[in-house]
Structures are given as C-alpha cells and as structure tokens.
Design a protein around this motif. Structure first.
Motif, PDB file in Angstrom:
ATOM      1  N   PRO A  25       1.252  -1.198   0.340  1.00 50.10           N
ATOM      2  CA  PRO A  25      -0.039  -0.185   0.076  1.00 50.10           C
ATOM      3  C   PRO A  25       1.040   0.979   0.100  1.00 50.10           C
ATOM      4  O   PRO A  25       1.426   1.266   0.416  1.00 50.10           O
ATOM      5  CB  PRO A  25      -0.892  -0.163   1.534  1.00 50.10           C
ATOM      6  CG  PRO A  25      -0.032  -1.235   2.056  1.00 50.10           C
ATOM      7  CD  PRO A  25       1.074  -2.278   0.931  1.00 50.10           C
ATOM      8  N   SER A  26       0.413   2.271  -0.553  1.00 50.49           N
ATOM      9  CA  SER A  26       0.757   3.814  -0.397  1.00 50.49           C
ATOM     10  C   SER A  26       1.113   4.016   0.819  1.00 50.49           C
ATOM     11  O   SER A  26       0.474   4.040   2.099  1.00 50.49           O
ATOM     12  CB  SER A  26      -0.351   4.486  -1.161  1.00 50.49           C
ATOM     13  OG  SER A  26       0.720   5.587  -1.006  1.00 50.49           O
TER      14      SER A  26
ATOM     15  N   LEU B 196       0.179   8.370   5.227  1.00 53.03           N
ATOM     16  CA  LEU B 196       1.034   7.579   6.642  1.00 53.03           C
ATOM     17  C   LEU B 196       1.778   9.201   6.528  1.00 53.03           C
ATOM     18  O   LEU B 196       2.037   9.854   8.096  1.00 53.03           O
ATOM     19  CB  LEU B 196       1.900   6.506   6.351  1.00 53.03           C
ATOM     20  CG  LEU B 196       3.139   6.685   8.165  1.00 53.03           C
ATOM     21  CD1 LEU B 196       1.787   6.683   9.645  1.00 53.03           C
ATOM     22  CD2 LEU B 196       3.761   5.230   7.750  1.00 53.03           C
ATOM     23  N   PHE B 197       2.644   9.625   6.165  1.00 52.37           N
ATOM     24  CA  PHE B 197       3.419  10.800   5.740  1.00 52.37           C
ATOM     25  C   PHE B 197       2.565  12.354   5.694  1.00 52.37           C
ATOM     26  O   PHE B 197       2.717  13.734   6.628  1.00 52.37           O
ATOM     27  CB  PHE B 197       4.252  10.671   4.518  1.00 52.37           C
ATOM     28  CG  PHE B 197       5.686  10.101   4.830  1.00 52.37           C
ATOM     29  CD1 PHE B 197       6.223   9.873   5.673  1.00 52.37           C
ATOM     30  CD2 PHE B 197       5.607   9.523   3.405  1.00 52.37           C
ATOM     31  CE1 PHE B 197       7.305   8.471   5.551  1.00 52.37           C
ATOM     32  CE2 PHE B 197       6.710   7.982   3.130  1.00 52.37           C
ATOM     33  CZ  PHE B 197       7.339   8.333   4.504  1.00 52.37           C
ATOM     34  N   ALA B 198       1.166  11.743   5.310  1.00 51.08           N
ATOM     35  CA  ALA B 198       0.298  13.420   5.162  1.00 51.08           C
ATOM     36  C   ALA B 198      -0.013  14.161   6.472  1.00 51.08           C
ATOM     37  O   ALA B 198       0.197  14.346   7.154  1.00 51.08           O
ATOM     38  CB  ALA B 198      -0.730  13.125   4.376  1.00 51.08           C
ATOM     39  N   GLY B 199      -0.488  12.496   7.320  1.00 52.75           N
ATOM     40  CA  GLY B 199      -1.005  12.413   8.685  1.00 52.75           C
ATOM     41  C   GLY B 199      -0.080  12.804  10.041  1.00 52.75           C
ATOM     42  O   GLY B 199      -0.190  13.623  10.084  1.00 52.75           O
ATOM     43  N   ILE B 200       1.669  12.333   9.569  1.00 52.82           N
ATOM     44  CA  ILE B 200       2.687  12.820  10.399  1.00 52.82           C
ATOM     45  C   ILE B 200       3.009  14.519   9.680  1.00 52.82           C
ATOM     46  O   ILE B 200       2.685  15.032  11.015  1.00 52.82           O
ATOM     47  CB  ILE B 200       3.244  11.592   9.862  1.00 52.82           C
ATOM     48  CG1 ILE B 200       3.063  10.643  10.806  1.00 52.82           C
ATOM     49  CG2 ILE B 200       4.925  12.668  10.786  1.00 52.82           C
ATOM     50  CD1 ILE B 200       4.757   9.412  10.218  1.00 52.82           C
ATOM     51  N   GLY B 201       2.588  14.733   8.934  1.00 53.50           N
ATOM     52  CA  GLY B 201       3.265  16.426   8.228  1.00 53.50           C
ATOM     53  C   GLY B 201       2.087  16.762   9.262  1.00 53.50           C
ATOM     54  O   GLY B 201       1.717  18.264   9.701  1.00 53.50           O
TER      55      GLY B 201
END
Length: 58
Positions: free
Chosen positions: A32-33, A37-42
């Motif tokens: 999965p992409s 996850l990275f957007a949520g952390i940002g």
C-alpha cells in the motif's frame, strides 16, 4: 486415468517451482502507498508546532 499420471502437488520440486514462479510474484509484492501516513505525520507536526506557538504567546 493413465497409469503414469503424476500428481504435481506430490512433487516438492514442481511445487517450489510453482510457488517461486515470476507470475505469482507481482501480486504478492504490491504494497500500500505510504503517502497517507506521511501526510498524517506532517499534519500532526504542524498542529503540535501551532499549539506550542499559541501557548508560548499566551
């Protein structure tokens, strides 16, 4: 049924060749992409910085 019929599932070498075939590899290798996850952390980091700035000004 012919007397010389050999069941491919009974032969370990043929089974391993089937499992390791390149046709089955792409279906199992799909991951999965990680973009969400990275957007949520940002977003979480921006919220934490905003709260710290708001508390330091108040």
């Amino acid at each position: 049924m012919a007397e010389n019929y050999t069941d491919p599932s009974g032969n370990t070498a043929q089974f391993r060749a089937f499992v390791d075939s390149p046709d089955s590899a792409p279906a199992a290798a799909e991951t999965p992409s990680r973009l969400p996850l990275f957007a949520g952390i940002g977003v979480a980091a921006v919220v934490v910085v905003a709260v710290v700035v708001w508390l330091s000004l108040g």
